[in-house]
Design an enzyme around this catalytic site. Structure first.
Site, PDB file in Angstrom:
ATOM      1  N   CYS A  96       4.511   0.418  -7.283  1.00  0.00           N
ATOM      2  CA  CYS A  96       5.503  -0.674  -6.286  1.00  0.00           C
ATOM      3  C   CYS A  96       5.303  -1.374  -8.041  1.00  0.00           C
ATOM      4  O   CYS A  96       5.940  -0.739  -8.812  1.00  0.00           O
ATOM      5  CB  CYS A  96       4.350  -1.543  -5.806  1.00  0.00           C
ATOM      6  SG  CYS A  96       6.966  -2.225  -5.171  1.00  0.00           S
ATOM      7  N   HIS A 202       3.184   1.747  -1.184  1.00  0.00           N
ATOM      8  CA  HIS A 202       1.379   1.192  -1.558  1.00  0.00           C
ATOM      9  C   HIS A 202       0.662   2.442  -0.415  1.00  0.00           C
ATOM     10  O   HIS A 202      -0.153   2.475   0.028  1.00  0.00           O
ATOM     11  CB  HIS A 202       1.223   0.469  -1.092  1.00  0.00           C
ATOM     12  CG  HIS A 202       2.158  -0.956  -1.716  1.00  0.00           C
ATOM     13  ND1 HIS A 202       1.689  -1.904  -2.880  1.00  0.00           N
ATOM     14  CD2 HIS A 202       3.581  -1.773  -1.311  1.00  0.00           C
ATOM     15  CE1 HIS A 202       2.448  -2.603  -3.112  1.00  0.00           C
ATOM     16  NE2 HIS A 202       4.298  -1.792  -2.474  1.00  0.00           N
ATOM     17  N   GLU A 204      -2.908   1.866  -1.511  1.00  0.00           N
ATOM     18  CA  GLU A 204      -3.653   0.772  -0.873  1.00  0.00           C
ATOM     19  C   GLU A 204      -4.118   0.607   0.412  1.00  0.00           C
ATOM     20  O   GLU A 204      -5.323  -0.242   1.080  1.00  0.00           O
ATOM     21  CB  GLU A 204      -3.958   0.241  -2.306  1.00  0.00           C
ATOM     22  CG  GLU A 204      -3.315  -0.717  -2.241  1.00  0.00           C
ATOM     23  CD  GLU A 204      -1.978  -0.617  -3.087  1.00  0.00           C
ATOM     24  OE1 GLU A 204      -0.977  -1.110  -2.759  1.00  0.00           O
ATOM     25  OE2 GLU A 204      -1.887   0.223  -2.803  1.00  0.00           O
TER      26      GLU A 204
END
Length: 229
Positions: A96, A202, A204
Site C-alpha cells: 500500500c 494488505h 498482513e
C-alpha cells in the site's frame, strides 16, 4: 546455519501483523521440503539507520505515504533506504503506502509533492478507491507469483485507501503480477522489478500466509545468488 535478518520499517502501519505472518511463513518453509536451503530467520522492527544496516531484506508496510516519507527523513532514514533499495539491491517489499514509497513517481499527492525512495519504475495513483470508509476486500488472481496450484484458492486482498499502478516501464523489467478486476477495468495491484516487489493491498491484514512464504523464498534465492557472484 546462517541467519537472515528481515526488517519491517516501523514508522506506521501493520508492523506487528507483518512480523506475525513472517514468523508463520518461516515455520511453513522449515516444515516443507524445498529445493533451496532455508536459513534461520530473524525478524526485527526498523526505526534507525543501525537497525536498517542489520537487514538482509525489508518490508515497508502501509500507512500514509507522505507522513512516512517526512518521518523517514527526520530519522535520517530516507537516503539509507534509497541506498538499501537502489544501490545495494537488497530484497524489498512495499504494501500500500510502501508501494507508493517505492515508486519512481506518484500522482494525486499532497501539495508540494512528496519524497519517494524509488526502485520501481512505475507511476502510482494514490487513493485510487477513495477514503477509508470505501475500503473493501476482493478476490485476486496471483498465479504469476503463487503458481497455478497455490492460486486455486483466490487470495483475498484487503484494499484500504489503496494506490494502483497507472504507468510502468516494461523495458526496465517491471512485471505485472497481480490485477484487480473491477467493474470498469483491470487495475494493476502487484508488480515486481528485480529486487523490489510492491502490492496495493494488505496481505498482513489477512490470515493467508502464501505471499509471505513466496517472498521469503525470493529473499533466500536473491541472497544465494548474490553469494555466488
Amino acid at each position: 546455519m546462517t541467519t537472515t535478518t528481515v526488517g519491517v520499517l516501523a514508522i506506521q502501519g501493520g508492523v506487528i501483523e507483518h512480523i506475525s505472518l513472517l514468523h508463520r511463513a518461516s515455520e511453513y518453509l522449515h516444515s516443507h521440503s524445498s529445493p533451496i536451503k532455508i536459513p534461520n530467520f530473524r525478524f526485527i522492527q526498523v526505526r534507525t539507520v543501525l537497525q536498517l544496516s542489520e537487514c538482509d531484506a525489508l518490508i515497508i508496510p502501509g500507512g500514509e505515504s507522505t507522513t512516512m516519507s517526512i518521518v523517514a527523513q527526520r530519522l535520517g532514514l530516507l537516503e539509507p533506504l534509497r541506498q538499501f533499495v537502489k544501490v545495494d539491491h537488497k530484497p524489498v517489499w512495499g504494501t500500500c503506502a510502501g508501494l507508493v514509497m517505492l515508486a519512481s513517481a506518484a500522482s494525486a499527492t499532497k501539495q508540494g509533492g512528496q519524497e519517494l525512495i524509488g526502485g520501481l519504475d512505475v507511476k502510482v495513483l494514490r487513493n485510487r478507491y477513495g477514503t477509508q470508509i470505501q475500503s473493501f476486500v476482493a478476490d485476486l488472481d496471483l498465479s504469476k507469483i503463487l503458481g497455478e496450484e497455490e492460486n486455486q484458492k483466490p487470495f483475498r486482498g484487503v484494499f484500504i485507501r489503496a494506490p494502483v499502478v497507472e504507468e510502468l516501464d516494461q523495458e526496465k523489467g517491471v512485471e505485472v503480477v497481480g490485477v484487480y478486476k473491477g467493474k470498469e477495468k483491470e487495475d494493476i495491484v502487484a508488480v515486481k522489478q528485480g529486487n523490489v516487489f510492491g502490492t496495493s493491498f494488505h496481505p498482513e491484514l489477512t490470515e493467508d500466509v502464501r505471499i509471505h512464504v513466496w517472498w521469503l523464498r525470493r529473499v533466500v534465492e536473491a541472497l544465494k545468488e548474490k553469494e555466488s557472484t
